[in-house]
Write an enzyme that holds these catalytic residues in place. Sequence first.
Site, PDB file in Angstrom:
ATOM      1  N   LYS A 106       0.859  -1.191   0.000  1.00 42.16           N
ATOM      2  CA  LYS A 106       0.000   0.000   0.000  1.00 42.16           C
ATOM      3  C   LYS A 106       0.884   1.226   0.000  1.00 42.16           C
ATOM      4  CE  LYS A 106      -4.492   0.850   0.507  1.00 42.16           C
ATOM      5  NZ  LYS A 106      -5.495  -0.142   0.101  1.00 42.16           N
ATOM      6  N   GLY A 120     -20.308   6.990   2.630  1.00 38.80           N
ATOM      7  CA  GLY A 120     -19.285   7.185   1.590  1.00 38.80           C
ATOM      8  C   GLY A 120     -19.944   7.052   0.230  1.00 38.80           C
ATOM      9  N   GLY A 133     -18.836   3.394  -3.080  1.00 42.27           N
ATOM     10  CA  GLY A 133     -20.201   3.526  -2.559  1.00 42.27           C
ATOM     11  C   GLY A 133     -21.211   3.758  -3.673  1.00 42.27           C
ATOM     12  N   TYR A 134     -20.829   4.570  -4.639  1.00 42.94           N
ATOM     13  CA  TYR A 134     -21.759   4.914  -5.722  1.00 42.94           C
ATOM     14  C   TYR A 134     -22.117   3.680  -6.568  1.00 42.94           C
ATOM     15  CZ  TYR A 134     -23.381   6.500 -10.249  1.00 42.94           C
ATOM     16  OH  TYR A 134     -24.104   6.630 -11.409  1.00 42.94           O
TER      17      TYR A 134
HETATM   18  N1  GLU Z   1      -7.252   0.225  -3.191  1.00 43.58           N
HETATM   19  C1  GLU Z   1      -7.982  -0.976  -3.481  1.00 43.58           C
HETATM   20  C2  GLU Z   1      -8.000  -1.887  -2.269  1.00 43.58           C
HETATM   21  O1  GLU Z   1      -7.831  -1.450  -1.154  1.00 43.58           O
HETATM   22  C3  GLU Z   1      -7.501  -1.654  -4.755  1.00 43.58           C
HETATM   23  C4  GLU Z   1      -6.091  -2.109  -4.776  1.00 43.58           C
HETATM   24  C5  GLU Z   1      -5.610  -2.591  -6.125  1.00 43.58           C
HETATM   25  O2  GLU Z   1      -6.388  -2.595  -7.064  1.00 43.58           O
HETATM   26  O3  GLU Z   1      -4.437  -2.959  -6.211  1.00 43.58           O
HETATM   27  O4  GLU Z   1      -8.269  -3.047  -2.370  1.00 43.58           O
END
Ligand code: GLU
Length: 412
Positions: free
Chosen positions: A104, A215, A220-221
């Site tokens: 991340k 959200g 959410g949408y």
């Molecule tokens: N940010 C998204 C998650 O928390 C997607 C991560 C991704 O596609 O690599 O799962």
Amino acid sequence: MQNTPFENYKKRVLSTMEKSGMPKEYATPFLEPENIVEGNIDVKMDDGSTKKFKGYRVQYNSARGPYKGGIRFHQDADLDEVKALAALMAIKCAVVGIPMGGGKGGVTVNPKELSKKEIENLSRGWVRLMGDNIGVDKDIPAPDVNTTPEIMGYMLDEFEKINKRNEPGMITGKPLALGGSQGRTPATGQGGFYVLESLMKALGKKEKGTIAIQGFGNVGYYFARLVHDAGYKVVAVSDSKEGIYVPGGIDPVAAENLKSSGKRLSDYDGAQVITNEELLELDVDILVPAALDNQIREDNAKNIKAMFIIELANGPITPEADVILENAGVIVVPDVLANAGGVTVSYFEWVQNRSQFYWTEEEVLAKLKPIMDDAFEKVFIASKEKEISMREGAFYVALERLVESMKLRGRI
Ligand code: GLU
């Protein structure tokens, strides 16, 4: 003092291992990330000055494949939060069985205070900070809170300029014209919808209930649209400014049209304006936190009236709140399962980029559904058999797979 998000994650690993009878020593490699990239990003501002922003990438575990996970731009993002989110990505990828590890990224910034050009400069700066730590076979970023396909396009461009080669698979969630996948934008909401339908089926519930969604961003949408079309009644939604409650039901497309035309959710016909906290405590059947972490805590968990919670945000419920909800009989479908549709279609995007052969939206959805259905079934069965919550069931399924890969590599 409240635990930090990373402490919460570690607690969950340890309690899952204990309750499911996995040897405790297997936990060690999952209690710290493999690698952390951290530094300051200099951003040229529109007024000619330069500002520094803190940027991060946490590379959690690579036993099952290259690191994978989004990048968030948020004023509260810090290393502890990014570590927790990276760890959750490792668990999430393993829950849905895709060959990727967890990672991340983040930048501590309020992007609402930056112009479009400043955001582009920041996005390019984040890629330069990463250097050769990212790439199609190493670590593949994607969108997360406040980051968009457009931002992924700038990041791809910066990476390809530095490395002097075409490498679309180094990032996912790109615009279609730059090698994005059909169905990536609605994927997280779509996966959440499949999971909700599986849960209702598993419990033999036929009637479509009322839903409150905290959200109203991308996730959410799209989720709201899908449940609305399927006959559920969305009675409340909120964004970072305010929430609305409409007992007769909200048409998500009409609510989104208000926002995109510069109006507010509270301009919705017949809306009662509520706070984000009030939304969580509404008397609805299904509650869907789809915004940020730490929303349902020890102090407000007892006020939750919904019987089902589908976690589309990452980490919206603390471990203390989990216990209160479980004792009250509330069924929580955890983030690492409920929102895994996003990373699954990111994986599809990466596969398409590598093969330079692109799929239709129908093909993407036809491949997503069985993965989500299978992951749900495995988690549901594990939670029943081991008499643990669905969150622990999901951690159990994922940790078993992670432990197996670590063992086969001789790392544990
Ligand atoms: N940010 C998204 C998650 O928390 C997607 C991560 C991704 O596609 O690599 O799962």
